[in-house]
Design an enzyme around this catalytic site. Structure first.
Site, mmCIF file in Angstrom:
data_model
loop_
_atom_site.group_PDB
_atom_site.id
_atom_site.type_symbol
_atom_site.label_atom_id
_atom_site.label_comp_id
_atom_site.label_asym_id
_atom_site.label_seq_id
_atom_site.Cartn_x
_atom_site.Cartn_y
_atom_site.Cartn_z
ATOM 1 N N GLU A 74 94.670 13.519 0.903
ATOM 2 C CA GLU A 74 94.715 12.192 0.283
ATOM 3 C C GLU A 74 94.976 11.104 1.328
ATOM 4 O O GLU A 74 95.742 10.165 1.098
ATOM 5 C CB GLU A 74 95.781 12.147 -0.806
ATOM 6 N N SER A 75 94.321 11.222 2.469
ATOM 7 C CA SER A 75 94.554 10.296 3.577
ATOM 8 C C SER A 75 94.019 8.895 3.297
ATOM 9 O O SER A 75 92.821 8.715 3.052
ATOM 10 C CB SER A 75 93.894 10.841 4.848
ATOM 11 N N ASN A 76 94.901 7.894 3.355
ATOM 12 C CA ASN A 76 94.474 6.504 3.259
ATOM 13 C C ASN A 76 93.587 6.142 4.444
ATOM 14 O O ASN A 76 92.591 5.446 4.307
ATOM 15 C CB ASN A 76 95.692 5.572 3.240
#
Length: 309
Positions: A74-76
């Site tokens: 879930e990397s921004n």
């Protein structure tokens, strides 16, 4: 012949708000630098860094046709790279550690990574480097121009983006407190404060790394003569590590929302604000009251997080 698409300028400066209710509750003069409100890609601090890295690459005239980066599922940061790559018409390959979410479980970041057309490799964390090496080798064999962007924008241009961001402040506070991940944002803030000759202390609240590793990562982006005392990293509020949280943290985030109306997330900014509250209650390192909480964003993490109100 059509002209290549360029990145538009970011909508800056980001807002600076005084947090009156928290100021009264915690005995501080507390302000929030709202990088979460930078509209482009809803990427917070990642937008500043990736935009600077890509703008620098484009300015050199060696335009890549493949962007490669890494991060968590879930990397921004990975989402911002994918969206900016799509804006530029450049393909992206994301190397993400963790299990691929099921189609019905796609969170905010995962959704936009896929919607932007990124190719995604899901791997174990110890396979990131070898997977990126394989992607690069494949690109070289195909004669493609590629740009590898370090995870989190941990890059000299990312540092410059935040050194410049300090100049947006209308005053220099006693302290700047923020969520610290890979260390690029903190290195940039330290560099910016130093260049202005200010006495402001920058306190990074680690969201994942133990102190020794985190400090090393920050220092590798700073000049060798940077004083040891300039790099302050608190690793006592990690709540179990990256992406992990507890009912105590989620309850605190709800309390802040009710008291001040400012949104936080459990991966980054919630931990940083919790640490600030804890430090204020103990007066630990907060003998001077004028504080800027640098809100680095990360709110799309909420779409993939199970939280109780």
């Amino acid at each position: 012949m059509s002209q290549p698409v360029l990145l538009p300028a970011l909508t800056l400066p980001s807002p600076l708000h005084r947090l009156d209710a928290l100021s009264r509750a915690w005995g501080l003069e507390l302000w929030a630098k709202r990088d979460d409100l930078i509209p482009e890609c809803l990427g917070g601090n990642k937008v500043r860094k990736v935009h600077r890295i890509l703008s620098h690459a484009l300015a050199t005239g060696d335009r890549p046709d493949l962007l490669v980066t890494n991060g968590g599922v879930e990397s921004n940061h990975a989402r911002v790279v994918a969206l900016m790559g799509a804006r530029l018409g450049i393909r992206t390959h994301l190397v993400l550690h963790g299990e691929a979410p099921a189609a019905e479980q796609m969170g905010g970041n995962t959704y936009f990574q896929r919607a932007a057309g990124a190719r995604i490799s899901y791997v174990e964390s110890d396979a990131i480097a070898s997977t990126i090496a394989g992607v690069v080798d494949e690109a070289q064999q195909a004669g493609r121009r590629f740009l590898v962007i370090p995870g989190g924008g941990h890059h000299s241009q990312g540092v410059e983006a935040y050194a410049d961001a300090v100049r947006e402040l209308p005053f220099m506070p006693d302290l700047i407190v923020h969520a610290s991940g890979t260390g690029g944002t903190q290195a940039g803030l330290i560099a910016g404060v130093t260049r202005l000759g200010a006495r402001t202390r920058v306190i990074g609240i680690s969201v994942a790394r133990a102190k020794a590793r985190g400090v090393e990562a920050i220092r590798e982006l700073l000049p060798p003569d940077t004083p040891e005392a300039a790099v302050i990293l608190d690793d006592e509020h990690r709540f179990g590590g990256y992406g992990r949280h507890t009912p105590e943290l989620t309850g605190f985030i709800s309390d802040v929302a009710r008291l001040e109306g400012i949104p936080l997330d459990p991966t980054y900014t919630g931990k940083a604000m919790f640490a600030l509250c804890d430090l204020a209650s103990k007066r630990a390192g907060l003998s001077s009251p004028r504080v800027i909480f640098w809100h680095t964003g990360g709110l799309l993490n909420l779409h993939a997080t199970k939280m109780e109100a």
